[in-house]
Design an enzyme around this catalytic site. Structure first.
Site: not given
Length: 394
Positions: A63, A66, A123, A236
């Site tokens: 993730s 992202k 997320s 992130k």
């Protein structure tokens, strides 16, 4: 292009950073004995790599992907192609994303701003796909934009297959979906300069979805270091069984800004420990020096064919450089004008840039702008000015 050497007043007393960063070599890097498969530590101000381990090895980012999805969305808002308030309609496909999600329903509409927080804090895979489809018309078109941006930024070992970071085969896609610790640090450095990026990715929570109706779910950031590491400002996390535990992190202390990325740790605790160790390493060696304050006048120039020839040139942003605490090299600055200094000039127009360098290597730059508007002199004024110079010269 006109160049003018210029040394900032007061810098003579400041101690600067050695360009080669003594003590940051491979032999010391091995002493970290990190649990992650790859890692990199970057100085935000200069983009200089302070530490690396397998930094260019291609690995799945989960993730952390992202971060690029947020980048493209914030660019669209910055450029006027989207707004925070506009509603995003959710497709059946987006609603069907597995993994972490906010349980979007087909046909549901949600403000783009809410989805950006869902992506960064919760997320949300469904949110990432919904935003991608909304901005580009389809997920494949958005993926093309992701890869184009990666190429533009110099992320040479990166190929994205989707906007969520889920393994491609788990969502019916074909790979590869890989990047490197170095490439993600490059992306993070760029993204951190976008309006509101740091605000969004540093939000701990609670972030409530659907606040006007059912108020579900309530999101808290997966990045536990936001609460436990002093100065952490995002960015992130990511985790899949294929990728392991990944994190792109940013932190600031006393003006020193660092970006740390680790990929492929066996556990979240080991991932966080690796990030702590390399950030501590950077903060223990560097200090920040303010070269110029935002809005400060750094020069006065003469503008040709202007009513009032003298014009102050001001810094459009703060210029800070990171320096090795024990080094003894003095930084230098240089003003480079990238525009002809001829009237008319509008207030705030970019005239060039101020660059800071150490031992001939540039370590930071900021735009320089006109402090006020400058009108063009009339024909009679120019003739009179020429005549006075001619008489004075004779």
């Amino acid at each position: 292009m006109r160049k003018e050497s210029w040394r900032w007043i007061g810098l003579a007393a400041l101690v600067a950073l050695l360009v080669t960063f003594p003590g940051l070599g491979a032999s010391e890097a091995q002493e970290f004995d990190l649990n992650s498969k790859s890692a990199v530590l970057m100085d935000f101000h200069s983009g200089r790599i302070l530490y690396e381990m397998n930094a260019h090895e291609q690995l799945p980012p989960a993730s952390v992907t992202k971060m690029m999805t947020l980048t493209l969305a914030l660019e669209a808002i910055r450029d006027g192609r989207a707004t925070y308030e506009e509603l995003v309609s959710v497709s059946d496909y987006a609603a069907g994303m597995g993994g972490t999600q906010i349980w979007l329903e087909p046909g549901e509409q949600m403000p783009l701003e809410d989805l950006l927080f869902a992506i960064a804090v919760g997320s949300a895979n469904d949110g990432a796909v919904a935003v991608a489809e909304h901005l580009a018309g389809s997920e494949p078109a958005f993926v093309d934009a992701m890869n184009a941006k990666a190429k533009e930024l110099g992320m040479r070992n990166t190929t994205f297959a989707n906007p969520s970071g889920l393994p491609p085969n788990s969502v019916g896609k074909e790979g590869p979906h890989v990047t490197t610790a170095y490439d993600l640090a490059v992306l993070a450095r760029y993204a951190m300069q976008l309006p509101r990026f740091t605000e969004i990715v540093s939000t701990w929570g609670p972030v409530t979805m659907r606040p006007e109706t059912i108020q579900r779910p309530v999101l808290w950031n997966y990045n536990k270091l936001l609460n436990t590491y002093r100065g952490l400002t995002g960015i992130k996390t990511g985790m899949t069984s294929e990728a392991g535990y990944c994190l792109a992190a940013s932190a600031e202390r006393d003006g020193v800004r660092l970006i740390a990325v680790t990929l492929g740790a066996p556990t979240s605790q080991q991932r966080d420990s690796d990030i702590r160790r390399i950030l501590d390493y950077g903060f223990s060696r560097l200090r920040a020096v303010h070269v110029a304050d935002k809005g400060a006048q750094v020069a006065e120039v003469e503008i040709n064919k202007a009513k009032e020839p003298a014009l102050g040139v001001t810094a459009a942003d703060e210029l800070v450089i990171s320096m090795e605490k024990e080094a003894n090299v003095e930084p230098e600055t240089e003003i480079v004008y990238t525009r002809q200094l001829v009237a008319p000039i509008a207030e705030g127009e970019v005239l060039g840039y101020l660059a800071a360098s150490i031992s001939g290597e540039e370590v930071g730059r900021i735009p320089l702008v006109a402090s006020r508007s400058v009108e063009r002199a009339s024909a009679m004024q120019l003739i009179a000015r020429f005549f006075l110079r001619f008489v004075g010269g004779s």
